[in-house]
Design a protein around this motif. Sequence first.
Motif, PDB file in Angstrom:
ATOM      1  N   LEU A   1       0.850  -1.203   0.000  1.00  0.00           N
ATOM      2  CA  LEU A   1       0.000   0.000   0.000  1.00  0.00           C
ATOM      3  C   LEU A   1       0.880   1.244   0.000  1.00  0.00           C
ATOM      4  O   LEU A   1       0.687   2.160  -0.807  1.00  0.00           O
ATOM      5  CB  LEU A   1      -0.911  -0.026   1.230  1.00  0.00           C
ATOM      6  CG  LEU A   1      -2.009   1.047   1.368  1.00  0.00           C
ATOM      7  CD1 LEU A   1      -3.086   0.566   2.345  1.00  0.00           C
ATOM      8  CD2 LEU A   1      -1.504   2.406   1.808  1.00  0.00           C
TER       9      LEU A   1
ATOM     10  N   SER B   1       1.864   3.064  -3.701  1.00  0.00           N
ATOM     11  CA  SER B   1       1.212   4.364  -3.872  1.00  0.00           C
ATOM     12  C   SER B   1       2.258   5.476  -3.972  1.00  0.00           C
ATOM     13  O   SER B   1       2.094   6.407  -4.760  1.00  0.00           O
ATOM     14  CB  SER B   1       0.189   4.631  -2.770  1.00  0.00           C
ATOM     15  OG  SER B   1       0.756   4.456  -1.506  1.00  0.00           O
TER      16      SER B   1
ATOM     17  N   LEU C   1      -8.499  -4.377   6.078  1.00  0.00           N
ATOM     18  CA  LEU C   1      -7.956  -3.063   5.726  1.00  0.00           C
ATOM     19  C   LEU C   1      -7.682  -2.252   6.995  1.00  0.00           C
ATOM     20  O   LEU C   1      -6.658  -1.577   7.109  1.00  0.00           O
ATOM     21  CB  LEU C   1      -8.930  -2.331   4.791  1.00  0.00           C
ATOM     22  CG  LEU C   1      -8.429  -1.012   4.196  1.00  0.00           C
ATOM     23  CD1 LEU C   1      -7.132  -1.206   3.422  1.00  0.00           C
ATOM     24  CD2 LEU C   1      -9.486  -0.392   3.276  1.00  0.00           C
TER      25      LEU C   1
ATOM     26  N   ARG D   1      -7.815   7.689  -1.455  1.00  0.00           N
ATOM     27  CA  ARG D   1      -9.188   7.404  -1.020  1.00  0.00           C
ATOM     28  C   ARG D   1      -9.336   5.897  -1.091  1.00  0.00           C
ATOM     29  O   ARG D   1      -8.726   5.247  -1.948  1.00  0.00           O
ATOM     30  CB  ARG D   1     -10.218   8.069  -1.938  1.00  0.00           C
ATOM     31  CG  ARG D   1     -10.045   9.574  -2.124  1.00  0.00           C
ATOM     32  CD  ARG D   1     -10.391  10.342  -0.847  1.00  0.00           C
ATOM     33  NE  ARG D   1     -10.293  11.792  -1.063  1.00  0.00           N
ATOM     34  CZ  ARG D   1      -9.182  12.502  -0.890  1.00  0.00           C
ATOM     35  NH1 ARG D   1      -8.064  11.898  -0.514  1.00  0.00           N
ATOM     36  NH2 ARG D   1      -9.188  13.805  -1.070  1.00  0.00           N
ATOM     37  N   PHE D   2     -10.169   5.353  -0.241  1.00  0.00           N
ATOM     38  CA  PHE D   2     -10.301   3.901  -0.177  1.00  0.00           C
ATOM     39  C   PHE D   2     -11.733   3.481  -0.451  1.00  0.00           C
ATOM     40  O   PHE D   2     -12.684   4.193  -0.137  1.00  0.00           O
ATOM     41  CB  PHE D   2      -9.864   3.393   1.202  1.00  0.00           C
ATOM     42  CG  PHE D   2      -8.413   3.645   1.461  1.00  0.00           C
ATOM     43  CD1 PHE D   2      -7.458   2.711   1.102  1.00  0.00           C
ATOM     44  CD2 PHE D   2      -7.987   4.850   2.028  1.00  0.00           C
ATOM     45  CE1 PHE D   2      -6.107   2.956   1.311  1.00  0.00           C
ATOM     46  CE2 PHE D   2      -6.644   5.100   2.244  1.00  0.00           C
ATOM     47  CZ  PHE D   2      -5.707   4.152   1.880  1.00  0.00           C
TER      48      PHE D   2
ATOM     49  N   THR E   1     -16.790   3.947   1.110  1.00  0.00           N
ATOM     50  CA  THR E   1     -15.760   4.788   0.479  1.00  0.00           C
ATOM     51  C   THR E   1     -15.351   5.847   1.503  1.00  0.00           C
ATOM     52  O   THR E   1     -16.214   6.497   2.087  1.00  0.00           O
ATOM     53  CB  THR E   1     -16.279   5.456  -0.803  1.00  0.00           C
ATOM     54  OG1 THR E   1     -17.579   5.991  -0.560  1.00  0.00           O
ATOM     55  CG2 THR E   1     -16.359   4.471  -1.956  1.00  0.00           C
TER      56      THR E   1
ATOM     57  N   LYS F   1     -11.824   8.389   3.282  1.00  0.00           N
ATOM     58  CA  LYS F   1     -10.425   8.782   3.351  1.00  0.00           C
ATOM     59  C   LYS F   1      -9.991   8.658   4.802  1.00  0.00           C
ATOM     60  O   LYS F   1     -10.839   8.548   5.697  1.00  0.00           O
ATOM     61  CB  LYS F   1     -10.234  10.203   2.819  1.00  0.00           C
ATOM     62  CG  LYS F   1     -11.018  11.277   3.557  1.00  0.00           C
ATOM     63  CD  LYS F   1     -10.887  12.619   2.897  1.00  0.00           C
ATOM     64  CE  LYS F   1      -9.468  13.148   3.035  1.00  0.00           C
ATOM     65  NZ  LYS F   1      -9.343  14.535   2.553  1.00  0.00           N
TER      66      LYS F   1
ATOM     67  N   ARG G   1     -11.348   7.600  10.187  1.00  0.00           N
ATOM     68  CA  ARG G   1     -11.858   7.620   8.813  1.00  0.00           C
ATOM     69  C   ARG G   1     -12.906   8.703   8.646  1.00  0.00           C
ATOM     70  O   ARG G   1     -13.591   9.049   9.592  1.00  0.00           O
ATOM     71  CB  ARG G   1     -12.593   6.320   8.502  1.00  0.00           C
ATOM     72  CG  ARG G   1     -11.796   5.094   8.516  1.00  0.00           C
ATOM     73  CD  ARG G   1     -12.791   4.019   8.169  1.00  0.00           C
ATOM     74  NE  ARG G   1     -12.262   2.705   8.334  1.00  0.00           N
ATOM     75  CZ  ARG G   1     -12.971   1.619   8.074  1.00  0.00           C
ATOM     76  NH1 ARG G   1     -14.221   1.724   7.666  1.00  0.00           N
ATOM     77  NH2 ARG G   1     -12.448   0.435   8.232  1.00  0.00           N
TER      78      ARG G   1
ATOM     79  N   VAL H   1     -11.233  -4.225  -2.759  1.00  0.00           N
ATOM     80  CA  VAL H   1     -10.510  -3.342  -1.824  1.00  0.00           C
ATOM     81  C   VAL H   1      -9.557  -2.540  -2.708  1.00  0.00           C
ATOM     82  O   VAL H   1      -8.597  -3.096  -3.241  1.00  0.00           O
ATOM     83  CB  VAL H   1      -9.709  -4.129  -0.770  1.00  0.00           C
ATOM     84  CG1 VAL H   1      -9.043  -3.156   0.209  1.00  0.00           C
ATOM     85  CG2 VAL H   1     -10.601  -5.108  -0.024  1.00  0.00           C
TER      86      VAL H   1
ATOM     87  N   MET I   1      -7.763   1.484  -3.969  1.00  0.00           N
ATOM     88  CA  MET I   1      -7.356   2.845  -3.617  1.00  0.00           C
ATOM     89  C   MET I   1      -7.493   3.728  -4.841  1.00  0.00           C
ATOM     90  O   MET I   1      -7.188   3.298  -5.945  1.00  0.00           O
ATOM     91  CB  MET I   1      -5.866   2.889  -3.249  1.00  0.00           C
ATOM     92  CG  MET I   1      -5.501   2.308  -1.934  1.00  0.00           C
ATOM     93  SD  MET I   1      -3.782   2.744  -1.550  1.00  0.00           S
ATOM     94  CE  MET I   1      -2.870   1.851  -2.762  1.00  0.00           C
TER      95      MET I   1
END
Lengths: 219, 215
Positions: free
Chosen positions: A30, A34, A107, A142-143, A161, A163, A176, A204, A206
């Motif tokens: 992750l 990223s 997550l 953003r997830f 959804t 951040k 979150r 899952v 990003m």
Amino acid sequence: MRYNDDQLTDALTEWGGDSNAARCKAAYLLLRYSLQVLSQRRPCFGLADSIHPNLGPLDTLKEELLQVARLNPTILGPMYLHAGQVGFLSLSQLVPSAFEQSPEDSLENIFKIISRARDAAVKRNVAVPGLDNLPGLFSRLRFRVRTGRQRQKGRHGSVLTFKVDCSQSGAGTFPRRSIPIEAFYEPTFSAVNLPPSDSRFFRVAMKLDLRESINIPEY
Amino acid sequence: MRRLDFKEASELIKAVDAELEALLSAVWDQAPKACQRDLCFFLARYPYTHFVFKDGKALAPDGKPLAQDLLVAGRLPVGLILDNSLEVIDEIIRNEEVIEFPQALLFKNQLIGLWELIDEQLQVEGRPTRNETISSGSRSLKFLEFPTQEVKWNRLRARYRHLSTHHKESVRKLKEIDLIEMISEIDQKSKQWVTQVLYFSASWFAELQRQLAER
């Protein structure tokens, strides 16, 4: 670009407080992926047809496969993220074993690994590349996670959804903030044409955002 | 693979990189007449998903090892991408499942094997063992929607009779590239899409060295 034994791996596995190898790997990827996507050293995923028509026989795949099964014709392909663009990475496809059960909890545990490792590094006064500018990194992420727990009404009711805010250390995890599902997908997908809720790619995932200029250091 | 002499190849090169063509032309002009015929190229057309490198080994479009005399930079060739794209894949094995994830993309007018050639010429010590896997086009393409559900799978099966009956767990494990390769009609048709790579013959580098030594 292989960093199997670097400082970041050591910090996450030794200080992350989680013995699950798949989740530690997912935490590593992750952060590492990223950072590399945002510094334009590694591709992420975007709409294949509009950005890179030279990735493969897209028309054949659409006409002979997707149309035949009456599936959404959109194909995602690798692309480098340039200033002003957004792209996606699928964590569940990158590390399937980390998300086999309860992806939302997995997550959350991955965030905890990152948070604990960062806090331990601060406590020890050790600079770990990849952990030293988490607020800058996460401000661009953003997830999206499929969940069976927090069901809501609507077509995408079982999708979260959000951040995360990692500006404060020592909290154990990251608070979150939910964002509208449309905000997760825009501007790639229009509000009336969102990906299906059971999309494998977005199980899952990003969103990586390079639409504003924030300095992301290269690693 | 088709052998091209410099005159035939120069137009192809000029179309993607005029500066490179001019430099090669200068080398060719200064080469002895007897050597000029050896300053040639080999045009390889890699169908979609075929490997250009597999675990660091250079392959011809038919999947066989690339001819030894093209391996100029250690065990690697030097080639110019003429169109479309190549995808560098990170092969990650998790729970016995091979995950192919894109690491880099190489496009038209990029040279493959160039850095390795420079390392070779400079006799750099401690060079890493190359283990790249590179394919023609993207093997990592993702469908926004996959025929995981039985009804959607059966629509495909109605057209492509040799597909197996729907088995939830098996279909779940399938990747896009697996599905493409499973359906022979689509696999065959998709292989009409190719990425062309123009490989330099080894004589180019021998001649270049000779000319540099003469200066």
